[in-house]
Motif scaffolding. Structure first.
Motif, PDB file in Angstrom:
ATOM      1  N   ARG A  41      27.463 -48.034  21.567  1.00 30.11           N
ATOM      2  CA  ARG A  41      27.027 -46.589  21.216  1.00 30.11           C
ATOM      3  C   ARG A  41      25.752 -46.161  21.935  1.00 30.11           C
ATOM      4  NH1 ARG A  41      28.368 -46.511  16.387  1.00 30.11           N
ATOM      5  NH2 ARG A  41      26.212 -46.520  15.424  1.00 30.11           N
ATOM      6  N   ALA A  42      24.698 -47.141  21.774  1.00 35.37           N
ATOM      7  CA  ALA A  42      23.669 -47.026  22.165  1.00 35.37           C
ATOM      8  C   ALA A  42      23.283 -46.792  23.656  1.00 35.37           C
ATOM      9  CB  ALA A  42      22.612 -47.717  21.675  1.00 35.37           C
ATOM     10  N   ALA A  43      24.371 -47.582  24.181  1.00 36.84           N
ATOM     11  CA  ALA A  43      24.505 -47.596  26.056  1.00 36.84           C
ATOM     12  C   ALA A  43      24.841 -46.257  26.408  1.00 36.84           C
ATOM     13  CB  ALA A  43      25.246 -48.564  26.141  1.00 36.84           C
ATOM     14  N   TRP A  44      26.061 -45.687  25.862  1.00 42.66           N
ATOM     15  CA  TRP A  44      26.471 -44.502  26.379  1.00 42.66           C
ATOM     16  C   TRP A  44      25.612 -43.138  25.733  1.00 42.66           C
ATOM     17  CZ3 TRP A  44      28.134 -40.273  23.425  1.00 42.66           C
ATOM     18  CH2 TRP A  44      28.383 -40.339  22.210  1.00 42.66           C
ATOM     19  N   GLN A  45      25.104 -43.260  24.533  1.00 46.43           N
ATOM     20  CA  GLN A  45      24.152 -42.107  24.171  1.00 46.43           C
ATOM     21  C   GLN A  45      23.015 -41.912  25.183  1.00 46.43           C
ATOM     22  OE1 GLN A  45      23.466 -43.141  20.036  1.00 46.43           O
ATOM     23  NE2 GLN A  45      25.210 -41.975  19.256  1.00 46.43           N
ATOM     24  N   ALA A  46      22.420 -43.110  25.414  1.00 45.22           N
ATOM     25  CA  ALA A  46      21.093 -43.057  26.230  1.00 45.22           C
ATOM     26  C   ALA A  46      21.451 -42.320  27.532  1.00 45.22           C
ATOM     27  CB  ALA A  46      20.490 -44.639  26.597  1.00 45.22           C
ATOM     28  N   VAL A  47      22.587 -42.719  28.188  1.00 46.14           N
ATOM     29  CA  VAL A  47      23.145 -42.168  29.571  1.00 46.14           C
ATOM     30  C   VAL A  47      23.463 -40.840  29.347  1.00 46.14           C
ATOM     31  CG1 VAL A  47      24.895 -42.403  31.202  1.00 46.14           C
ATOM     32  CG2 VAL A  47      24.064 -44.603  30.473  1.00 46.14           C
ATOM     33  N   LEU A  52      21.625 -35.193  30.272  1.00 46.67           N
ATOM     34  CA  LEU A  52      21.468 -34.049  29.834  1.00 46.67           C
ATOM     35  C   LEU A  52      20.035 -33.407  30.320  1.00 46.67           C
ATOM     36  CD1 LEU A  52      23.072 -33.754  26.252  1.00 46.67           C
ATOM     37  CD2 LEU A  52      23.689 -32.662  28.381  1.00 46.67           C
ATOM     38  N   VAL A  53      19.219 -34.507  30.115  1.00 43.36           N
ATOM     39  CA  VAL A  53      17.490 -34.095  30.515  1.00 43.36           C
ATOM     40  C   VAL A  53      17.414 -33.966  31.961  1.00 43.36           C
ATOM     41  CG1 VAL A  53      15.227 -35.362  30.584  1.00 43.36           C
ATOM     42  CG2 VAL A  53      16.540 -35.323  28.660  1.00 43.36           C
ATOM     43  N   ILE A  54      18.055 -34.965  32.660  1.00 43.26           N
ATOM     44  CA  ILE A  54      18.195 -34.632  34.226  1.00 43.26           C
ATOM     45  C   ILE A  54      18.796 -33.279  34.732  1.00 43.26           C
ATOM     46  CG2 ILE A  54      18.911 -35.546  36.406  1.00 43.26           C
ATOM     47  CD1 ILE A  54      16.874 -37.254  35.636  1.00 43.26           C
ATOM     48  N   THR A  55      20.004 -32.919  33.952  1.00 44.41           N
ATOM     49  CA  THR A  55      20.318 -31.760  34.241  1.00 44.41           C
ATOM     50  C   THR A  55      19.568 -30.429  34.095  1.00 44.41           C
ATOM     51  OG1 THR A  55      22.604 -32.749  34.022  1.00 44.41           O
ATOM     52  CG2 THR A  55      22.521 -30.352  34.116  1.00 44.41           C
ATOM     53  N   LEU A 108      18.084 -42.212  22.087  1.00 42.67           N
ATOM     54  CA  LEU A 108      17.302 -41.011  22.289  1.00 42.67           C
ATOM     55  C   LEU A 108      15.914 -41.400  22.950  1.00 42.67           C
ATOM     56  CD1 LEU A 108      18.121 -38.816  19.085  1.00 42.67           C
ATOM     57  CD2 LEU A 108      19.659 -39.256  21.317  1.00 42.67           C
ATOM     58  N   VAL A 109      15.145 -41.877  22.202  1.00 37.25           N
ATOM     59  CA  VAL A 109      13.645 -42.467  22.723  1.00 37.25           C
ATOM     60  C   VAL A 109      13.589 -43.993  22.236  1.00 37.25           C
ATOM     61  CG1 VAL A 109      11.395 -42.122  22.266  1.00 37.25           C
ATOM     62  CG2 VAL A 109      12.828 -40.138  22.233  1.00 37.25           C
ATOM     63  N   PRO A 110      13.098 -44.744  23.275  1.00 35.60           N
ATOM     64  CA  PRO A 110      12.657 -44.484  24.786  1.00 35.60           C
ATOM     65  C   PRO A 110      13.587 -44.614  25.438  1.00 35.60           C
ATOM     66  CG  PRO A 110      12.080 -46.634  24.025  1.00 35.60           C
ATOM     67  CD  PRO A 110      12.810 -46.330  23.092  1.00 35.60           C
ATOM     68  N   LEU A 111      14.823 -45.227  25.209  1.00 36.71           N
ATOM     69  CA  LEU A 111      15.932 -45.453  26.332  1.00 36.71           C
ATOM     70  C   LEU A 111      16.291 -44.168  27.194  1.00 36.71           C
ATOM     71  CD1 LEU A 111      18.225 -48.097  25.097  1.00 36.71           C
ATOM     72  CD2 LEU A 111      16.931 -47.984  26.984  1.00 36.71           C
TER      73      LEU A 111
END
Length: 202
Positions: A41-47, A52-55, A108-111
């Motif tokens: 879950r952390a993997a897809w949440q980080a991505v 979202l941030v990049i967009t 979320l942070v730091p990934l």
């Protein structure tokens, strides 16, 4: 419909900056001690957070910078300091306290940010978006960004079996190495920011 050269350029540029392979040891160290389901879950949440941030910055980055009166070097320095704090936790073993308490969402942070969606990736994306002059180029940039994030997810998601192989002592070693790498990234970000400030770019 798609400008293949631009798509490849976007993908390669962001791939090098965001470094899916280099993210693996940091991801493994941060998810050590968590259940496989939580790590996946952390993997897809980080991505997702990174995307979202990049967009967000792709569309509104310059406006955000102007409104808050901040510069790229300031963003770099802040990201570097944040990563340095995480790196120190990895090097000293304090990250285990967060794992035990379950009070930290490392996706979320730091990934997610500032590791994946860091200053370099944000600025590179903003520059690509500024050069969009047609639907074809816009689609190419979007596909390049999506492809990189799929690569990031795959690298983290399919690295999880490594934890079963290296056992606890291996996890400790990976954690320390990840802390060292992360601290180097952090120091480089801060150093680049300081140089930019000295050069009058901040």
């Amino acid at each position: 419909m798609v400008e293949h050269v631009l798509l490849v350029e976007v993908f390669v540029t962001l791939f090098v900056i965001m470094d899916p392979v280099g993210t693996v040891p940091i991801f493994l160290s941060l998810t050590a001690g968590r259940s496989p389901a939580t790590a996946r879950r952390a993997a897809w949440q980080a991505v997702a957070v990174s995307f979202l941030v990049i967009t967000l910055f792709a569309f509104f980055g310059q406006q955000i910078f102007n409104y808050l009166h901040i510069s790229l070097p300031a963003l770099q320095c802040a990201g570097g300091l944040l990563l340095l704090l995480v790196a120190l936790e990895l090097l000293t073993g304090n990250e285990q306290e967060h794992v035990a308490n379950g009070d930290a969402n490392i996706a979320l942070v730091p990934l997610g940010t500032p590791l994946l969606a860091g200053p370099g990736a944000i600025v590179a994306t903003m520059l690509f978006v500024q050069d969009i002059d047609s639907w074809a180029s816009g689609i190419s940039v979007a596909l390049g960004i999506i492809a990189v994030h799929l690569a990031l997810w795959a690298a983290m998601r399919y690295s999880l079996p490594i934890l079963k192989v290296i056992r606890e002592s291996g996890v400790l070693l990976v954690t320390r190495i990840a802390g060292l790498l992360l601290s180097a990234i952090a120091v480089q970000l801060v150093a680049d920011a300081v140089r930019a400030f000295i050069a009058g770019e901040g």
